[in-house]
Design a protein around this motif. Structure first.
Motif, short mmCIF file in Angstrom:
data_model
loop_
_atom_site.label_atom_id
_atom_site.label_comp_id
_atom_site.label_asym_id
_atom_site.label_seq_id
_atom_site.Cartn_x
_atom_site.Cartn_y
_atom_site.Cartn_z
N ALA A 1 0.89 -3.36 0.88
CA ALA A 1 0.32 -2.02 0.73
C ALA A 1 -0.42 -1.88 -0.60
O ALA A 1 -1.49 -1.26 -0.67
CB ALA A 1 1.42 -0.97 0.84
N SER A 2 0.13 -2.46 -1.67
CA SER A 2 -0.52 -2.39 -2.98
C SER A 2 -1.84 -3.14 -2.98
O SER A 2 -2.85 -2.66 -3.53
CB SER A 2 0.41 -2.99 -4.05
OG SER A 2 1.61 -2.25 -4.16
N VAL A 3 -1.86 -4.32 -2.36
CA VAL A 3 -3.09 -5.12 -2.30
C VAL A 3 -4.18 -4.37 -1.54
O VAL A 3 -5.36 -4.43 -1.89
CB VAL A 3 -2.80 -6.49 -1.64
CG1 VAL A 3 -4.10 -7.23 -1.34
CG2 VAL A 3 -1.92 -7.34 -2.54
N VAL A 4 -3.80 -3.64 -0.50
CA VAL A 4 -4.79 -2.89 0.28
C VAL A 4 -5.27 -1.66 -0.46
O VAL A 4 -6.47 -1.33 -0.46
CB VAL A 4 -4.18 -2.50 1.65
CG1 VAL A 4 -5.12 -1.58 2.42
CG2 VAL A 4 -3.88 -3.75 2.48
N TYR B 1 3.15 -4.56 9.93
CA TYR B 1 3.11 -3.26 10.60
C TYR B 1 3.55 -2.16 9.64
O TYR B 1 2.89 -1.11 9.53
CB TYR B 1 4.01 -3.27 11.83
CG TYR B 1 4.04 -1.96 12.58
CD1 TYR B 1 3.14 -1.71 13.62
CD2 TYR B 1 4.95 -0.96 12.26
CE1 TYR B 1 3.15 -0.51 14.31
CE2 TYR B 1 4.97 0.25 12.94
CZ TYR B 1 4.07 0.46 13.96
OH TYR B 1 4.09 1.66 14.63
N CYS B 2 4.67 -2.36 8.94
CA CYS B 2 5.18 -1.34 8.02
C CYS B 2 4.22 -1.09 6.87
O CYS B 2 4.04 0.04 6.43
CB CYS B 2 6.55 -1.76 7.48
SG CYS B 2 7.88 -1.72 8.68
N ALA B 3 3.58 -2.18 6.38
CA ALA B 3 2.68 -2.03 5.24
C ALA B 3 1.39 -1.32 5.61
O ALA B 3 0.91 -0.46 4.86
CB ALA B 3 2.36 -3.42 4.66
N THR C 1 -8.47 2.55 -4.57
CA THR C 1 -8.17 3.48 -5.66
C THR C 1 -8.98 3.16 -6.91
O THR C 1 -9.41 4.07 -7.62
CB THR C 1 -6.66 3.43 -5.99
OG1 THR C 1 -5.91 3.62 -4.79
CG2 THR C 1 -6.29 4.50 -6.98
N ALA C 2 -9.19 1.87 -7.17
CA ALA C 2 -9.97 1.47 -8.35
C ALA C 2 -11.40 1.98 -8.27
O ALA C 2 -12.00 2.36 -9.28
CB ALA C 2 -9.96 -0.04 -8.50
N VAL D 1 2.60 0.07 -6.44
CA VAL D 1 2.60 -1.02 -7.43
C VAL D 1 3.94 -1.08 -8.16
O VAL D 1 4.54 -2.16 -8.31
CB VAL D 1 1.44 -0.83 -8.42
CG1 VAL D 1 1.53 -1.85 -9.56
CG2 VAL D 1 0.10 -0.95 -7.71
N PHE D 2 4.42 0.08 -8.62
CA PHE D 2 5.70 0.10 -9.32
C PHE D 2 6.84 -0.38 -8.42
O PHE D 2 7.69 -1.18 -8.82
CB PHE D 2 6.00 1.51 -9.82
CG PHE D 2 5.28 1.88 -11.09
CD1 PHE D 2 4.89 0.90 -11.99
CD2 PHE D 2 5.00 3.20 -11.39
CE1 PHE D 2 4.23 1.22 -13.16
CE2 PHE D 2 4.33 3.54 -12.56
CZ PHE D 2 3.94 2.55 -13.45
#
Length: 364
Positions: free
Chosen positions: A46-49, A254-256, A54-55, A221-222
């Motif tokens: 999820a963070s990678v996506v 799937y969850c991510a 966001t950036a 991320v955290f």
């Protein structure tokens, strides 16, 4: 499709996604995936996506965040995601996807109860709406207790060929005899409390971080780093971290993507258009989809206690929502009456001033 029908279709899709989350997460855990490792993988994906999006869209806002705000977000992700979801995954491993979807209905009720303790909600037991809200909390807790302490007979599946073939999945009787069912149910309750606390405090932090997608990304991320520390502490054999093209990888992806990505976005849209009450009232669809999938497709038996406890939590949910709805109507009516009274007082003052001016002119 008209905009008036779209929110109803979207909440059905959201609850179907949540049902799929419980089913695929349970299948991945039964296939041997460590629950702590599962959370790390789903948060990392999820963070990678989310990071590139966001950036590009919120990099200026992110530079304005102070260290204190970042610390608050760190603690928020620790409570709601790292602690809450890890407890949920362990509870799911010890029980079933039906218990998870049934306990899911308790989140709005527990959120209301925590908000009441924090004086963000009111509870007037002299009014019908106050009694309804109190009764809803009691029904919800009673439903969770019923799930924990009463399994009852298993409802046999109509499909006897399991869609997923886990390596080691405890049977209905084994889970009950080992006492893990009670432990798993109360882990779900603990997870719901953590998640509800996350919901209540998130509104406060949004005042310091106005961008929802930025807040979501920072939390992802955290929680990725936090869940990695937890996962490596409980599972140091990295050979068990490997995943092939099986149900474990399917559950993580799937969850991510579907749960943390699609469903959260659709839910935010529905919240903006129809409000939180509308979204919360769709929660019971999750257990309906889960039970139907277990009995008709997955070939998994469903305990009677889970179904009855789910019905009680649903009743508690609707009782609290009805009380909230009646209370909002009374507040709205009170505000309208106050406005009318203020208008009448202003008219009376104007008439009094006009009369006084006429009298003064007559004297002159």
């Amino acid at each position: 499709m008209g905009n008036d029908k779209l929110p109803y279709v979207l909440v059905i899709i959201i609850q179907a996604i949540y049902a799929g989350m419980f089913i695929l997460t349970k299948a991945a855990l039964d296939a041997g995936l460590n629950p702590f490792v599962l959370l790390f993988y789903r948060q990392a994906i999820a963070s990678v996506v989310l990071l590139p999006v966001t950036a590009v869209t919120n990099w200026r806002t992110s530079l304005k965040l102070s260290y204190m705000v970042l610390f608050k977000i760190f603690m928020l992700s620790l409570i709601g995601i790292t602690v809450g979801l890890n407890a949920s995954h362990i509870g799911l491993k010890l029980t079933s996807e039906t218990v998870g979807s049934a306990a899911f209905n308790a989140i709005p009720v527990i959120t209301f109860f925590l908000a009441f303790l924090m004086r963000m909600e009111t509870l007037n037991l002299r009014k019908s709406h106050g009694i309804a809200k109190a009764a809803g909390v009691v029904l919800c807790l009673a439903g969770v207790g019923l799930i924990a302490f009463y399994m009852g007979p298993a409802i046999p599946p109509l499909n006897h060929h399991k869609l997923f073939h886990p390596k080691s999945s405890p049977s209905h009787s084994e889970v009950h005899s080992n006492g893990t069912w009670i432990k798993g149910t109360f882990l779900f309750l603990f997870s719901n409390v953590a998640w509800s606390l996350w919901l209540v405090t998130q509104g406060v932090i949004l005042k310091d971080c106005p961008s929802k997608i930025l807040l979501t990304t920072i939390q992802c991320v955290f929680s990725t780093f936090q869940s990695f520390v937890v996962a490596i502490a409980f599972e140091r054999d990295f050979s068990k971290w490997k995943m092939g093209f099986d149900v474990r990888l399917l559950g993580v992806v799937y969850c991510a993507l579907c749960n943390a990505g699609i469903s959260w976005y659709l839910q935010a849209w529905c919240l903006q258009v129809k409000g939180p009450v509308f979204v919360a009232m769709s929660n019971p669809l999750c257990i309906v989809f889960t039970v139907m999938s277990s009995v008709l497709i997955l070939g998994v038996p469903v305990s009677l206690g889970s179904v009855l406890g789910g019905i009680m939590t649903i009743a508690g949910l609707y009782s609290v929502l009805w009380g909230k709805n009646q209370e909002s109507k009374l507040f709205k009516l009170s505000d309208e009456n106050s406005k009318i009274q203020n208008d009448e007082e202003q008219v009376a003052v104007s008439i009094g001033e006009s009369t006084s001016s006429n009298i003064s002119l007559q004297k002159l």
